[in-house]
Design a protein around this motif. Structure first.
Motif, PDB file in Angstrom:
ATOM      1  N   LYS A   1       0.826  -1.197   0.000  1.00  0.00           N
ATOM      2  CA  LYS A   1       0.000   0.000   0.000  1.00  0.00           C
ATOM      3  C   LYS A   1       0.872   1.263   0.000  1.00  0.00           C
ATOM      4  O   LYS A   1       2.085   1.188   0.252  1.00  0.00           O
ATOM      5  CB  LYS A   1      -0.898  -0.009   1.239  1.00  0.00           C
ATOM      6  CG  LYS A   1      -1.940  -1.141   1.233  1.00  0.00           C
ATOM      7  CD  LYS A   1      -2.948  -0.942   0.114  1.00  0.00           C
ATOM      8  CE  LYS A   1      -4.022  -2.024   0.081  1.00  0.00           C
ATOM      9  NZ  LYS A   1      -4.924  -2.004   1.233  1.00  0.00           N
ATOM     10  N   PRO A   2       0.264   2.446  -0.252  1.00  0.00           N
ATOM     11  CA  PRO A   2       1.039   3.709  -0.290  1.00  0.00           C
ATOM     12  C   PRO A   2       1.869   3.952   0.968  1.00  0.00           C
ATOM     13  O   PRO A   2       2.974   4.501   0.888  1.00  0.00           O
ATOM     14  CB  PRO A   2      -0.046   4.771  -0.467  1.00  0.00           C
ATOM     15  CG  PRO A   2      -1.125   4.076  -1.210  1.00  0.00           C
ATOM     16  CD  PRO A   2      -1.141   2.667  -0.677  1.00  0.00           C
ATOM     17  N   GLU A   3       1.366   3.522   2.127  1.00  0.00           N
ATOM     18  CA  GLU A   3       2.098   3.777   3.368  1.00  0.00           C
ATOM     19  C   GLU A   3       3.404   2.991   3.469  1.00  0.00           C
ATOM     20  O   GLU A   3       4.248   3.288   4.320  1.00  0.00           O
ATOM     21  CB  GLU A   3       1.215   3.455   4.582  1.00  0.00           C
ATOM     22  CG  GLU A   3       0.664   2.052   4.632  1.00  0.00           C
ATOM     23  CD  GLU A   3      -0.751   1.954   4.059  1.00  0.00           C
ATOM     24  OE1 GLU A   3      -1.509   1.083   4.533  1.00  0.00           O
ATOM     25  OE2 GLU A   3      -1.085   2.762   3.154  1.00  0.00           O
ATOM     26  N   HIS A   4       3.584   1.983   2.607  1.00  0.00           N
ATOM     27  CA  HIS A   4       4.835   1.230   2.622  1.00  0.00           C
ATOM     28  C   HIS A   4       5.964   1.981   1.912  1.00  0.00           C
ATOM     29  O   HIS A   4       7.144   1.736   2.185  1.00  0.00           O
ATOM     30  CB  HIS A   4       4.645  -0.142   1.951  1.00  0.00           C
ATOM     31  CG  HIS A   4       3.784  -1.082   2.735  1.00  0.00           C
ATOM     32  ND1 HIS A   4       2.602  -1.591   2.257  1.00  0.00           N
ATOM     33  CD2 HIS A   4       3.927  -1.597   3.981  1.00  0.00           C
ATOM     34  CE1 HIS A   4       2.061  -2.382   3.156  1.00  0.00           C
ATOM     35  NE2 HIS A   4       2.846  -2.408   4.215  1.00  0.00           N
ATOM     36  N   TYR A   5       5.609   2.879   0.998  1.00  0.00           N
ATOM     37  CA  TYR A   5       6.638   3.521   0.178  1.00  0.00           C
ATOM     38  C   TYR A   5       7.592   4.423   0.954  1.00  0.00           C
ATOM     39  O   TYR A   5       8.801   4.422   0.693  1.00  0.00           O
ATOM     40  CB  TYR A   5       5.993   4.254  -1.006  1.00  0.00           C
ATOM     41  CG  TYR A   5       5.646   3.306  -2.121  1.00  0.00           C
ATOM     42  CD1 TYR A   5       6.584   2.979  -3.098  1.00  0.00           C
ATOM     43  CD2 TYR A   5       4.404   2.683  -2.179  1.00  0.00           C
ATOM     44  CE1 TYR A   5       6.288   2.076  -4.110  1.00  0.00           C
ATOM     45  CE2 TYR A   5       4.095   1.773  -3.186  1.00  0.00           C
ATOM     46  CZ  TYR A   5       5.044   1.476  -4.143  1.00  0.00           C
ATOM     47  OH  TYR A   5       4.761   0.572  -5.131  1.00  0.00           O
ATOM     48  N   PRO A   6       7.112   5.223   1.919  1.00  0.00           N
ATOM     49  CA  PRO A   6       8.072   6.015   2.709  1.00  0.00           C
ATOM     50  C   PRO A   6       9.063   5.144   3.484  1.00  0.00           C
ATOM     51  O   PRO A   6      10.232   5.533   3.642  1.00  0.00           O
ATOM     52  CB  PRO A   6       7.167   6.804   3.660  1.00  0.00           C
ATOM     53  CG  PRO A   6       5.861   6.888   2.962  1.00  0.00           C
ATOM     54  CD  PRO A   6       5.719   5.584   2.242  1.00  0.00           C
TER      55      PRO A   6
END
Length: 405
Positions: free
Chosen positions: A91-96
């Motif tokens: 999910k997007p929160e994994h990218y940082p």
């Protein structure tokens, strides 16, 4: 929009990434898993141990740096990886998290060469690259969820039927526990299956090609028991599925994903070449040609050790018998005496260029192949020597992307 200065700095690191890319990605995974062990529930640890995943990530980072001024050039790769991310619930929160540890790894491996200016440029570049992935994957999540019979995340399925196909391959027929409809899929796609294997600290997720044509009733996967060889241990999930998952048991899977699919808009001849378990995506492709493109010429070539290792042979033969335009050939590396007596194969040994050249009657043929990496390298070289254009060559890696050239 990245500044020209940032683009120039990132592109200047391309030669360095070519040399140190794998060292950086190995360091990245070590740092990330140390601080975020929960991510071990997502990543295939066997691929980590044997170096396949760090190598694949290094190639992706290298490609992104090389094309940082034109990220559209890597969209095909982004989409391929995006399908896997969606099937794994990235999910997007994994990218940082990934960005943080990628920059730390670059700094640790390159040391003084990773100046503040370089790290800052890579931070900006990673943000732009991540945005591309997040955007592409958002569309994939939406498509999977809004499709008729689609769903979000992992869904419970009951093992309705389990059938041995060969000495090492077993098919698993999966039906939704809730009794509701299931989404269709493009022939060649796969699902992710999540299991909790006793004795394993973390959840295990693996991806398996759907081995039967879309039918609206069940999904079928055909799984090879992966036995230990050299530094690679027994397959954690394949062994568990073979030995401990029985009819009536429940597993969790994500909606079908993948971009290795049959192009049914084309009417040119199509050739499927598989080695071992590599035939699983081709069974639904073959059935689709027979049903939806009966005038299209198709050839199915399968290579196995011998009849003991040859799964789904009768099923393929039935499809071929039902069509006037489909032919199939079998190549056995080490046929048994019974194989010889029954004339169970067409070629002994390995598939080679000379034999393929006899079967590829036009260079306009679309060639699809899949199997063990050495097999794929040999087939790739052979079809190129025969003169099949690159745009007509299609292949799938079972696991992280490798290098065929």
């Amino acid at each position: 929009m990245l500044s020209q200065k940032t683009i120039d700095i990132v592109k200047s690191t391309v030669p360095v990434l070519e040399v140190h890319g794998e060292a950086i990605t190995r360091c990245f995974y070590k740092l990330m898993f140390t601080d975020h062990p929960e991510l071990l529930n997502v990543f295939n640890q066997t691929n980590q141990k044997v170096g396949q995943q760090p190598k694949a990530l290094a190639a992706s980072v290298y490609a992104a740096a090389k094309h940082i001024d034109n990220l559209e050039a890597i969209l095909p790769v982004v989409k391929q990886i995006g399908h896997k991310h969606r099937s794994l619930e990235i999910k997007p929160e994994h990218y940082p998290i990934v960005g943080k540890y990628l920059l730390l790894a670059i700094k640790e491996v390159l040391q003084d060469a990773a100046t503040d200016e370089v790290i800052e440029a890579w931070g900006e570049a990673y943000g732009a690259i991540a945005d591309v992935f997040i955007s592409v994957e958002a569309n994939m999540y939406k498509e999977a969820t809004t499709a008729v019979g689609g769903w979000e995340g992992f869904r419970k399925f009951i093992l309705a039927r389990k059938e041995e196909e060969s000495d090492v391959i077993t098919s698993f027929y999966l039906k939704p526990e809730d009794g509701q409809s299931i989404s269709t899929f493009a022939p060649g796609q796969y699902i992710s299956i999540k299991v909790n294997v006793p004795g394993e600290e973390y959840t295990s997720i693996r991806q398996y090609s759907l081995s039967d044509a879309p039918n609206g009733d069940y999904y079928r996967i055909s799984v090879k028991r992966e036995s230990a060889k050299e530094e690679i241990p027994d397959g954690v999930v394949s062994t568990y599925l073979h030995d401990h998952v029985h009819e009536g048991d429940v597993v969790e899977i994500t909606a079908p994903a993948g971009d290795f699919t049959l192009d049914t808009t084309k009417e040119t001849p199509v050739l499927f070449i598989s080695g071992g378990i590599g035939q699983t995506p081709f069974i639904p492709m073959l059935k689709t040609v027979a049903k939806e493109q009966p005038e299209r010429k198709a050839t199915f070539i399968h290579a196995a050790i011998n009849n003991h290792f040859h799964a789904l042979k009768d099923e393929v033969a039935e499809v071929v018998a039902s069509s006037d335009n489909i032919t199939n050939y079998v190549c056995y590396e080490h046929p048994t005496e019974a194989d010889r007596a029954n004339q169970a194969f067409d070629k002994e040994g390995y598939i080679n260029t000379e034999w393929l050249a006899e079967l590829i009657t036009t260079k306009e043929t679309d060639v699809y192949f899949c199997g063990p990496l050495p097999f794929m390298k040999a087939i790739n070289q052979a079809v190129k020597e025969i003169g099949v254009p690159t745009e007509n060559i299609h292949f799938e890696f079972f696991g992280p992307a490798g290098e065929l050239e």
